[in-house]
Motif scaffolding. Sequence first.
Motif, PDB file in Angstrom:
ATOM      1  N   SER A  93     -33.667  25.818  -7.009  1.00 48.36           N
ATOM      2  CA  SER A  93     -33.274  25.504  -8.389  1.00 48.36           C
ATOM      3  C   SER A  93     -33.083  24.004  -8.574  1.00 48.36           C
ATOM      4  N   LEU A  94     -34.061  23.266  -8.129  1.00 48.97           N
ATOM      5  CA  LEU A  94     -33.951  21.814  -8.169  1.00 48.97           C
ATOM      6  C   LEU A  94     -33.916  21.284  -9.593  1.00 48.97           C
ATOM      7  N   LYS A  95     -33.170  20.210  -9.763  1.00 52.43           N
ATOM      8  CA  LYS A  95     -33.004  19.570 -11.060  1.00 52.43           C
ATOM      9  C   LYS A  95     -33.475  18.120 -10.971  1.00 52.43           C
ATOM     10  N   PRO A  96     -33.853  17.532 -12.092  1.00 51.21           N
ATOM     11  CA  PRO A  96     -34.262  16.114 -12.057  1.00 51.21           C
ATOM     12  C   PRO A  96     -33.187  15.214 -11.439  1.00 51.21           C
ATOM     13  N   GLU A  97     -31.932  15.545 -11.622  1.00 57.94           N
ATOM     14  CA  GLU A  97     -30.867  14.723 -11.059  1.00 57.94           C
ATOM     15  C   GLU A  97     -30.736  14.850  -9.549  1.00 57.94           C
ATOM     16  N   ASP A  98     -31.506  15.737  -8.940  1.00 48.07           N
ATOM     17  CA  ASP A  98     -31.564  15.818  -7.473  1.00 48.07           C
ATOM     18  C   ASP A  98     -32.536  14.801  -6.888  1.00 48.07           C
ATOM     19  N   THR A  99     -33.268  14.113  -7.747  1.00 48.52           N
ATOM     20  CA  THR A  99     -34.222  13.103  -7.286  1.00 48.52           C
ATOM     21  C   THR A  99     -33.494  12.001  -6.526  1.00 48.52           C
ATOM     22  N   ALA A 100     -33.932  11.754  -5.306  1.00 50.82           N
ATOM     23  CA  ALA A 100     -33.276  10.770  -4.448  1.00 50.82           C
ATOM     24  C   ALA A 100     -34.035  10.673  -3.128  1.00 50.82           C
ATOM     25  N   VAL A 101     -33.660   9.675  -2.346  1.00 48.21           N
ATOM     26  CA  VAL A 101     -34.057   9.656  -0.943  1.00 48.21           C
ATOM     27  C   VAL A 101     -32.993  10.432  -0.175  1.00 48.21           C
ATOM     28  N   TYR A 102     -33.435  11.404   0.608  1.00 49.04           N
ATOM     29  CA  TYR A 102     -32.519  12.247   1.368  1.00 49.04           C
ATOM     30  C   TYR A 102     -32.514  11.793   2.829  1.00 49.04           C
ATOM     31  N   TYR A 103     -31.304  11.641   3.351  1.00 54.68           N
ATOM     32  CA  TYR A 103     -31.108  11.164   4.717  1.00 54.68           C
ATOM     33  C   TYR A 103     -30.405  12.217   5.562  1.00 54.68           C
ATOM     34  N   CYS A 104     -30.872  12.366   6.757  1.00 53.63           N
ATOM     35  CA  CYS A 104     -30.226  13.200   7.763  1.00 53.63           C
ATOM     36  C   CYS A 104     -29.304  12.307   8.598  1.00 53.63           C
ATOM     37  N   ALA A 105     -28.168  12.844   8.999  1.00 51.56           N
ATOM     38  CA  ALA A 105     -27.218  12.069   9.787  1.00 51.56           C
ATOM     39  C   ALA A 105     -26.581  12.941  10.849  1.00 51.56           C
ATOM     40  N   ALA A 106     -26.173  12.298  11.946  1.00 47.27           N
ATOM     41  CA  ALA A 106     -25.540  13.014  13.052  1.00 47.27           C
ATOM     42  C   ALA A 106     -24.202  12.376  13.411  1.00 47.27           C
ATOM     43  N   ASP A 107     -23.225  13.218  13.603  1.00 40.23           N
ATOM     44  CA  ASP A 107     -21.935  12.792  14.152  1.00 40.23           C
ATOM     45  C   ASP A 107     -21.909  13.299  15.584  1.00 40.23           C
ATOM     46  N   THR A 108     -22.209  12.404  16.508  1.00 46.59           N
ATOM     47  CA  THR A 108     -22.326  12.809  17.911  1.00 46.59           C
ATOM     48  C   THR A 108     -21.015  12.678  18.666  1.00 46.59           C
ATOM     49  N   ILE A 109     -19.986  12.183  17.973  1.00 47.04           N
ATOM     50  CA  ILE A 109     -18.730  11.884  18.669  1.00 47.04           C
ATOM     51  C   ILE A 109     -17.665  12.936  18.378  1.00 47.04           C
ATOM     52  N   ALA A 110     -17.307  13.050  17.110  1.00 52.92           N
ATOM     53  CA  ALA A 110     -16.204  13.948  16.765  1.00 52.92           C
ATOM     54  C   ALA A 110     -16.670  15.384  16.572  1.00 52.92           C
ATOM     55  N   GLY A 111     -17.803  15.542  15.893  1.00 51.74           N
ATOM     56  CA  GLY A 111     -18.348  16.881  15.705  1.00 51.74           C
ATOM     57  C   GLY A 111     -17.594  17.748  14.727  1.00 51.74           C
ATOM     58  N   GLY A 112     -16.683  17.141  13.957  1.00 47.87           N
ATOM     59  CA  GLY A 112     -15.894  17.946  13.034  1.00 47.87           C
ATOM     60  C   GLY A 112     -16.490  17.961  11.640  1.00 47.87           C
TER      61      GLY A 112
END
Length: 125
Positions: free
Chosen positions: A85-104
Amino acid sequence: QVQLVESGGGLVQAGGSLRLSCAASGRTFSTYAMGWFRQAPGKEREFVAGIRWSPSNTYYADSVKGRFTISRDNAKNTVYLQMNSLKPEDTAVYYCAADTIAGGIATTQQEYDSWGQGTQVTVSS
């Protein structure tokens, strides 16, 4: 730090769906908390969704709750973002990120120590 590579972005009409993937390096991927962020032109990067080491422990920004689903396959070192159900306001660059330290539970950029290069998602009206 780990290396993260996103894929799956593209152009879609409003109401459509896309699935983003993020492949991670590292032998201890299953212990990382993972997240997706996005940045629209002229706006700050914002949290979208996160998942802890347990695939059932997920959390979302209010703006995407009920439309987006984050998941992970620890055997493939991959995290996904299913966007419906994508909307025009979802337009963006999407980034993946990892928390390798805390994991919370991590919803701010500062809590993540590794980032992908980003993938463009464009939703036309």
